[in-house]
Design a protein around this motif. Sequence first.
Motif, PDB file in Angstrom:
ATOM      1  N   LEU A  62       7.127  -1.763  -1.185  1.00 36.77           N
ATOM      2  CA  LEU A  62       6.722  -0.993  -2.408  1.00 36.77           C
ATOM      3  C   LEU A  62       5.713  -1.957  -3.079  1.00 36.77           C
ATOM      4  CD1 LEU A  62       6.842   1.208  -4.613  1.00 36.77           C
ATOM      5  CD2 LEU A  62       8.745  -0.304  -5.687  1.00 36.77           C
ATOM      6  N   ILE A  63       4.325  -1.456  -3.097  1.00 35.52           N
ATOM      7  CA  ILE A  63       3.328  -1.980  -3.821  1.00 35.52           C
ATOM      8  C   ILE A  63       3.005  -1.380  -5.173  1.00 35.52           C
ATOM      9  CG2 ILE A  63       1.016  -2.345  -3.600  1.00 35.52           C
ATOM     10  CD1 ILE A  63       0.897  -2.356  -0.719  1.00 35.52           C
ATOM     11  N   THR A  84       4.734   2.161   0.360  1.00 34.23           N
ATOM     12  CA  THR A  84       4.776   3.148  -0.606  1.00 34.23           C
ATOM     13  C   THR A  84       4.031   2.292  -1.806  1.00 34.23           C
ATOM     14  OG1 THR A  84       7.028   4.029  -0.123  1.00 34.23           O
ATOM     15  CG2 THR A  84       6.280   4.339  -2.223  1.00 34.23           C
ATOM     16  N   GLU A  85       3.169   3.279  -2.557  1.00 32.96           N
ATOM     17  CA  GLU A  85       2.382   2.712  -3.525  1.00 32.96           C
ATOM     18  C   GLU A  85       2.698   3.400  -4.803  1.00 32.96           C
ATOM     19  OE1 GLU A  85      -1.911   3.516  -3.089  1.00 32.96           O
ATOM     20  OE2 GLU A  85      -1.225   4.418  -1.251  1.00 32.96           O
ATOM     21  N   VAL A  86       2.588   2.519  -5.932  1.00 37.63           N
ATOM     22  CA  VAL A  86       2.724   3.119  -7.285  1.00 37.63           C
ATOM     23  C   VAL A  86       1.742   2.458  -8.267  1.00 37.63           C
ATOM     24  CG1 VAL A  86       4.850   4.115  -7.302  1.00 37.63           C
ATOM     25  CG2 VAL A  86       4.537   1.545  -7.896  1.00 37.63           C
ATOM     26  N   THR A  87       1.413   2.715  -9.515  1.00 42.21           N
ATOM     27  CA  THR A  87       0.453   1.951 -10.429  1.00 42.21           C
ATOM     28  C   THR A  87       0.757   1.137 -11.380  1.00 42.21           C
ATOM     29  OG1 THR A  87       0.065   3.935 -11.593  1.00 42.21           O
ATOM     30  CG2 THR A  87      -1.354   4.033  -9.494  1.00 42.21           C
ATOM     31  N   VAL A  95      10.861   5.112  -8.701  1.00 48.02           N
ATOM     32  CA  VAL A  95      10.764   5.079  -7.281  1.00 48.02           C
ATOM     33  C   VAL A  95      12.097   4.597  -6.790  1.00 48.02           C
ATOM     34  CG1 VAL A  95       9.618   4.516  -4.885  1.00 48.02           C
ATOM     35  CG2 VAL A  95       8.555   5.475  -6.845  1.00 48.02           C
ATOM     36  N   LEU A  96      12.400   3.421  -7.445  1.00 51.40           N
ATOM     37  CA  LEU A  96      13.579   2.783  -6.894  1.00 51.40           C
ATOM     38  C   LEU A  96      15.123   3.438  -7.437  1.00 51.40           C
ATOM     39  CD1 LEU A  96      12.523  -0.965  -8.052  1.00 51.40           C
ATOM     40  CD2 LEU A  96      12.805  -0.219  -5.829  1.00 51.40           C
ATOM     41  N   ALA A 121      13.669  -5.840 -15.074  1.00 49.36           N
ATOM     42  CA  ALA A 121      14.147  -4.629 -14.987  1.00 49.36           C
ATOM     43  C   ALA A 121      14.863  -4.566 -13.469  1.00 49.36           C
ATOM     44  CB  ALA A 121      13.357  -3.424 -15.228  1.00 49.36           C
ATOM     45  N   VAL A 122      14.374  -5.093 -12.566  1.00 53.21           N
ATOM     46  CA  VAL A 122      14.868  -5.164 -11.186  1.00 53.21           C
ATOM     47  C   VAL A 122      16.039  -5.753 -11.096  1.00 53.21           C
ATOM     48  CG1 VAL A 122      14.308  -5.620  -8.700  1.00 53.21           C
ATOM     49  CG2 VAL A 122      12.699  -4.539 -10.173  1.00 53.21           C
TER      50      VAL A 122
END
Length: 297
Positions: A62-63, A84-87, A95-96, A121-122
């Motif tokens: 995940l980027i 998979t990419e998010v901004t 997504v997670l 958060a993760v």
Amino acid sequence: MKFLLNVKSIPEKETIFKITIPNTFIQKNTEDKEILTIENNQNTTHNTVPLKTTPESKKSILIVEDNDDMRDYLKLVLKKYTITEVTNGQEALDVLKTATFNTIITDYMMPVMDGLELVKAVKNLGLKTPIVVITARLDDVGKLNMLRLGIDAYITKPFLEEQLRITITRSIALYDQINALEDKISPKEKISLENNSLLFDKQLKSYISDNIQNKNFGVDDLADLMNLSRSSVFRKTKLILGQTPNEVINEARLQKARILLDENPNIRKKELAEAIGVYNATYFYKKLEERFLIVRD
């Protein structure tokens, strides 16, 4: 004995070992299925077994990066992986909720939710997914803030492409080890681990702190204090903290040394080593400098 061994490997696809055994050493068992086959009446027998490795393309990353060009560049460097990419961090958390990854790569500075808040958060979610931070920030404060949260690597731009690939490979390997350990324990033990993880973490670090000056303190001593076998301490520490007991002990010594340095910047290396139970003061101080980017005249 005239045995022969040949290996043929196709990177990321398969590895085939070919073992040639003289007939003299072969004894057939008529009750079992024949495993070895004779070729052309020659005085050799071949058993070819393909050993397939998991292709890197099966590993997912995940980027989290707000810059379009940087995301495209990372995808090019890591093209062997499923990307998979998010901004931003918030999109990553969304997504997670429904997907898992072998590694998370995140920028530090992003809109909506930056990398620091994302990592927090993760970790709060209890995810053990490796996290690699790639950033243009060069200040020590930002780096230390991230490292204290337990990320796997902090890479500053510009960076070597091979450096990133090596980092990702190692992070995924560790993640796979943790998952393999989890697969070996029973559901009952897994629930017990989850329920008692905070207590275990607290007790573990308390015992380490109490014995930090003991140069001979190690995993066996830790196991005795916790009334567990050495293997149980290793397995639980790896599952709960993502580190081996020795790595936790070493990190505790580094953290204690950093506190002592902050309190007394002029403390001698030998005195510092004595305070945190280390034999080789010079070697330890070198590790301390690398860990916290300490510069001392």
